[in-house]
Design an enzyme around this catalytic site. Structure first.
Site, short mmCIF file in Angstrom:
data_model
loop_
_atom_site.label_atom_id
_atom_site.label_comp_id
_atom_site.label_asym_id
_atom_site.label_seq_id
_atom_site.Cartn_x
_atom_site.Cartn_y
_atom_site.Cartn_z
N SER A 28 103.75 51.59 74.25
CA SER A 28 104.49 50.63 73.41
C SER A 28 103.91 50.66 72.01
O SER A 28 103.46 49.64 71.47
CB SER A 28 104.45 49.22 73.98
N LEU A 29 103.90 51.84 71.46
CA LEU A 29 103.16 52.09 70.22
C LEU A 29 103.74 51.34 69.02
O LEU A 29 104.95 51.16 68.91
CB LEU A 29 103.17 53.60 69.93
N HIS A 33 98.51 51.15 66.52
CA HIS A 33 98.16 52.43 67.16
C HIS A 33 98.27 53.58 66.15
O HIS A 33 97.43 54.47 66.10
CB HIS A 33 99.11 52.74 68.31
N GLY A 143 90.54 50.11 67.92
CA GLY A 143 90.90 49.10 66.92
C GLY A 143 90.00 47.88 67.02
O GLY A 143 89.60 47.47 68.11
N ASP A 146 90.74 44.57 69.21
CA ASP A 146 90.09 44.30 70.49
C ASP A 146 88.58 44.43 70.27
O ASP A 146 87.94 45.38 70.75
CB ASP A 146 90.60 45.28 71.55
N GLN A 149 86.10 44.64 73.20
CA GLN A 149 86.23 45.94 73.87
C GLN A 149 85.43 47.01 73.11
O GLN A 149 84.63 47.75 73.70
CB GLN A 149 87.72 46.30 73.91
P1 AMP Z 1 96.29 49.23 73.62
O1 AMP Z 1 97.46 50.13 73.72
O2 AMP Z 1 96.64 47.79 73.42
O3 AMP Z 1 95.28 49.43 74.73
O4 AMP Z 1 95.53 49.64 72.29
C1 AMP Z 1 95.09 50.96 72.06
C2 AMP Z 1 94.18 50.96 70.86
O5 AMP Z 1 94.89 50.49 69.72
C3 AMP Z 1 92.97 50.02 71.03
O6 AMP Z 1 91.82 50.64 70.49
C4 AMP Z 1 93.36 48.81 70.22
O7 AMP Z 1 92.27 48.07 69.72
C5 AMP Z 1 94.16 49.46 69.09
N1 AMP Z 1 95.05 48.46 68.47
C6 AMP Z 1 95.96 47.67 69.09
N2 AMP Z 1 96.55 46.85 68.20
C7 AMP Z 1 96.00 47.12 67.00
C8 AMP Z 1 96.20 46.61 65.68
N3 AMP Z 1 97.07 45.64 65.42
N4 AMP Z 1 95.45 47.12 64.68
C9 AMP Z 1 94.55 48.11 64.92
N5 AMP Z 1 94.32 48.64 66.13
C10 AMP Z 1 95.04 48.15 67.16
#
Ligand code: AMP
Length: 270
Positions: A28-29, A33, A143, A146, A149
């Site tokens: 769900s990019l 991302h 990112g 999180d 994390q």
């Molecule tokens: P996810 O798909 O939610 O597991 O996120 C994948 C990566 O994208 C993780 O390292 C997140 O911290 C990063 N991420 C998600 N949302 C954002 C954002 N708004 N800004 C920067 N990085 C993000």
């Protein structure tokens, strides 16, 4: 862009590849991302993105079932970005071996989301460890959205993973709401509510100056937001960003927040 559907595909494609950047995602990019992916493209010769909704990091089955999935759109986005590889493993591909000793958090790390989502970070560290060992990148991108994390993976990394961790700033929309796949689960009105909440916390953090009652002010803000928007907080806490311990100093601290709008749990840090 090569689409890799199994560990065999992965091994074949990555044979002889060096200077590889890896961006793990759950799909769900969005622009958050994309900012990580662009950084990897800039810094590394080749870039691989994984899309895997990791069941072991969901402490709630319904949450896993309802997590947004948009694989067709994701592939179009990745193709446009001209990344080299996208890896779409099955649960079996990732969990093809059993760990000798399970991943455990230290007691002092069982705070913030670790306190409210039992087993969540153990699942996250486990899957990142598995993916990283299979992919063997030089750099891996996370990112700050999180933040906990990122903090825990940095702590886990030196002994176990041998990869350079690159942290990337949080991408927000014009109303200060951090982009998140979970925003897709909100109705239009709920989204507006989330934006108002984010803006209030953002401005609070921006305007506040050091004073003795800082945590009382944070508590008051939490109460105000709870009443104003009829939401439930897991936490709104000021913590030191180097060790995540509770702080009463603005300097080197962040406001960490997790709250629910209806059943959707949103997290952020300011
Ligand atoms: P996810 O798909 O939610 O597991 O996120 C994948 C990566 O994208 C993780 O390292 C997140 O911290 C990063 N991420 C998600 N949302 C954002 C954002 N708004 N800004 C920067 N990085 C993000």
């Amino acid at each position: 862009m090569k689409i890799l559907l199994s560990n065999n595909d992965l091994n074949e494609a990555l044979y002889n590849v060096s200077n590889l950047g890896f961006v793990p995602t759950m799909g769900s990019l969005h622009e958050g991302h994309i900012s990580l992916i662009k950084k990897s493209i800039k810094e590394c010769k080749k870039t691989i993105v994984s899309i895997f909704i990791n069941p072991t990091q969901f402490n709630n089955k319904k949450d896993f079932k309802n997590y947004p999935r948009n694989i067709k759109k994701d592939l179009l986005i990745l193709k446009k970005l001209r990344i080299n590889f996208v890896y779409l493993p099955s649960v079996k591909d990732v969990y093809h071996f059993k760990r000798k000793s399970p991943i455990k958090l230290k007691k002092k790390d069982k705070i913030l989301c670790a306190k409210f989502r039992k087993g969540h970070f153990e699942g996250v560290i486990d899957v990142i460890d598995r993916l990283t060992k299979m992919i063997k990148p030089q750099k891996i991108y996370f990112g700050e959205k999180d933040f906990q994390q990122l903090y825990l993976i940095k702590k886990y990394n030196p002994k176990k993973l041998n990869v350079k961790i690159i942290s990337c700033p949080t991408i927000r929309n014009l109303n200060k709401l951090a982009l998140s796949s979970r925003n897709n689960l909100l109705t239009k009105n709920q989204l507006i509510k989330a934006e108002k909440i984010s803006k209030k916390i953002f401005l609070f953090k921006k305007k506040i100056s050091q004073n003795r009652n800082i945590n009382t002010l944070v508590y008051k803000l939490k109460k105000e937001l709870t009443n104003l928007f009829n939401i439930k907080f897991d936490y709104l806490e000021l913590r030191n960003k180097s060790n995540l311990q509770v702080s009463n100093k603005i300097k080197n601290s962040k406001l960490f927040v997790a709250y629910y709008i209806n059943k959707v749990r949103l997290i952020d840090n300011f």
